[in-house]
Write an enzyme that holds these catalytic residues in place. Sequence first.
Site, PDB file in Angstrom:
ATOM      1  N   CYS A 382       0.859  -1.079  -0.107  1.00 13.03           N
ATOM      2  CA  CYS A 382       0.091  -0.085  -0.022  1.00 13.03           C
ATOM      3  C   CYS A 382       0.727   1.249   0.058  1.00 13.03           C
ATOM      4  O   CYS A 382       1.541   1.734  -1.073  1.00 13.03           O
ATOM      5  CB  CYS A 382      -1.185   0.010   1.060  1.00 13.03           C
ATOM      6  SG  CYS A 382      -2.345   0.798   0.829  1.00 13.03           S
ATOM      7  N   HIS A 508      -3.608  -5.036   0.224  1.00 12.10           N
ATOM      8  CA  HIS A 508      -3.099  -5.570   1.501  1.00 12.10           C
ATOM      9  C   HIS A 508      -3.089  -7.160   1.524  1.00 12.10           C
ATOM     10  O   HIS A 508      -3.968  -7.678   1.998  1.00 12.10           O
ATOM     11  CB  HIS A 508      -3.622  -5.067   2.849  1.00 12.10           C
ATOM     12  CG  HIS A 508      -3.564  -3.688   3.257  1.00 12.10           C
ATOM     13  ND1 HIS A 508      -2.960  -3.193   4.117  1.00 12.10           N
ATOM     14  CD2 HIS A 508      -4.301  -2.621   2.714  1.00 12.10           C
ATOM     15  CE1 HIS A 508      -2.892  -1.718   4.029  1.00 12.10           C
ATOM     16  NE2 HIS A 508      -3.898  -1.326   3.184  1.00 12.10           N
ATOM     17  N   GLU A 510      -1.483  -9.145   3.439  1.00 10.55           N
ATOM     18  CA  GLU A 510      -1.369  -9.871   4.672  1.00 10.55           C
ATOM     19  C   GLU A 510      -2.811  -9.992   5.102  1.00 10.55           C
ATOM     20  O   GLU A 510      -2.863 -10.946   6.110  1.00 10.55           O
ATOM     21  CB  GLU A 510      -0.778  -8.760   5.571  1.00 10.55           C
ATOM     22  CG  GLU A 510      -1.332  -7.513   6.068  1.00 10.55           C
ATOM     23  CD  GLU A 510      -1.337  -6.305   5.103  1.00 10.55           C
ATOM     24  OE1 GLU A 510      -0.969  -6.456   3.629  1.00 10.55           O
ATOM     25  OE2 GLU A 510      -1.542  -5.276   5.421  1.00 10.55           O
TER      26      GLU A 510
HETATM   27  N1  GLN Z   1      -1.920   6.584   2.740  1.00  9.95           N
HETATM   28  C1  GLN Z   1      -2.016   5.643   1.528  1.00  9.95           C
HETATM   29  C2  GLN Z   1      -3.255   6.093   0.830  1.00  9.95           C
HETATM   30  O1  GLN Z   1      -4.361   6.646   1.437  1.00  9.95           O
HETATM   31  C3  GLN Z   1      -1.702   4.402   1.901  1.00  9.95           C
HETATM   32  C4  GLN Z   1      -2.600   3.767   2.788  1.00  9.95           C
HETATM   33  C5  GLN Z   1      -2.382   2.507   3.117  1.00  9.95           C
HETATM   34  O2  GLN Z   1      -0.991   2.112   3.282  1.00  9.95           O
HETATM   35  N2  GLN Z   1      -3.210   1.731   3.750  1.00  9.95           N
HETATM   36  O3  GLN Z   1      -3.627   5.753  -0.285  1.00  9.95           O
END
Ligand code: GLN
EC number: 6.3.4.2
Length: 536
Positions: A382, A508, A510
């Site tokens: 992410c 994600h 994970e």
């Molecule tokens: N801050 C980034 C976004 O909002 C990544 C978010 C995250 O890593 N879950 O896109």
Amino acid sequence: MTKYIFVTGGVTSSLGKGIISASLAKLLQARGYRVTIQKFDPYINIDPGTLNPYEHGECYVTEDGAETDLDLGHYERFLNTPTSKANNITTGRIYQNVINKEREGAFLGKTVQVVPHITDEIKRNFRILGENGEYDIVITELGGTVGDIESLPYIEAVRQFRWETGSNNSLVIHLTLVPFLAAAGELKTKPTQHSVKMLLEYGIQPDILVCRTEHHLTNDIRKKIALFCNVNINAVIESIDAQSIYDVPLLMLKEQLDKTVLTKLKLPHKLEPDLENWKDFLGRLKNPTADVRIALVGKYVELPDAYKSITEAFIHAGAKQECKVRVEYIPSEQLTPENAVEKLKGMHGVLVAPGFGERGFEGKIQAIRHVRENNIPFFGICLGMQCAVVEFGRHVLGLENANSTEMNPDTPHPVIGMMEDQKTITHKGGTMRLGAYPCDIKKGTKAAAIYGKNHISERHRHRYEFNNDYLKQYEAAGLIPSGINPDNGLVEIVELKSHPFFVGSQFHPELKSTVANPHPLFINFVAASLAYARKK
Ligand code: GLN
């Protein structure tokens, strides 16, 4: 008919209600029962999505896009079945539902009160998952500790629920602490007695006591607890500190928690639980043949719970590879261009974690530059992927001051930007790109080899995305989009062609790693780190 188990906690928090609930569910599942677990949290936030990870640890996202308590992650990792929005309820949501009904006129003419309106709404939610016939047993974990002001309506709802559903159809498991007083050299039962007394005051007689302890409970202690708390001696269950949370189902099996539960619920327990795969996993987990050090670079590393699913995914992947993964937490704000190399010395792989906001961002960029240039395995999740895109833009494509508009809204090269539909959103709660989205994998890429299929679905939680205006430039220079959302063309995976393992995912992974199904991206990242370690 669905049977209901409630799990309450006494004496202190952090006794491991989530793990006990998940372990019991695992045993019941291994005996062939269809089980789900839900968590009721007494706080007023509608969900933990707006909480700082320092407050409650990681926010776990379900398939249907709910931002939930991290215990749901344990439920999924143990049971290998997905949870949903219905599996996590907060006081905020309960009140919101009741207040919405009040505005609709559902209670016309009546005073709306905690009893019966709030308790009715709690009971309605206790039942939701049990109503569609999908589950034989629903385990409900109540957050907080008995005696907290916030928990009272839940305890009262449990009392009423039990009264209404009949004694063989539900039971209460109370988790307590049996502390060891070093000076006296003995275990003390008084805190347990007091917390059971408190439950009794609220009209609840627990059926089973799970006693968290650092030393084995002697028979005398068990007898004493049974006598003073009105439970059978076989309903006094020892929960001794374990080396790994994954040991707990077997410890509970030894204590016959599952049998005691089934007997009380008048359910058959002829078949022994089938835990072969679980034991196989534990065997591999405990007998690693190799060792790797992986840096987890993130903003909240002081609190490991903030990255719970990532550390668990490493445990699953490590066991699969019979390799001990030593995760070393590195606070990103401590990384500078000058010290990044030094801080990452001796690491066989680097994972840059998800996150929000600017703090520590430049440190992550430095870490990524170092691993990219030195062929050290890299995995960005992410925000970690977004950092990789920024780093590559700045140092390979020569896009000066390239950035994510989250960090610098005025950057001349917004290689990561906000989606149009996100720009008009003003509310913070539940408005990110959340939950499962499909992704097409490009043939011939590392991602294709890793997943072994062309279409996948993974869970998201973010507002910002790869800016496709720059896609051609990135591709030409070797950072290729190997996963694309088929519906809107968003880049979901990037990978570097000429690198042993340099992968970033906008989603994600994970969140979908379980004991039964370790995630392929983690398995392969660990394998790449292992290969790097062996080469060194
Ligand atoms: N801050 C980034 C976004 O909002 C990544 C978010 C995250 O890593 N879950 O896109």
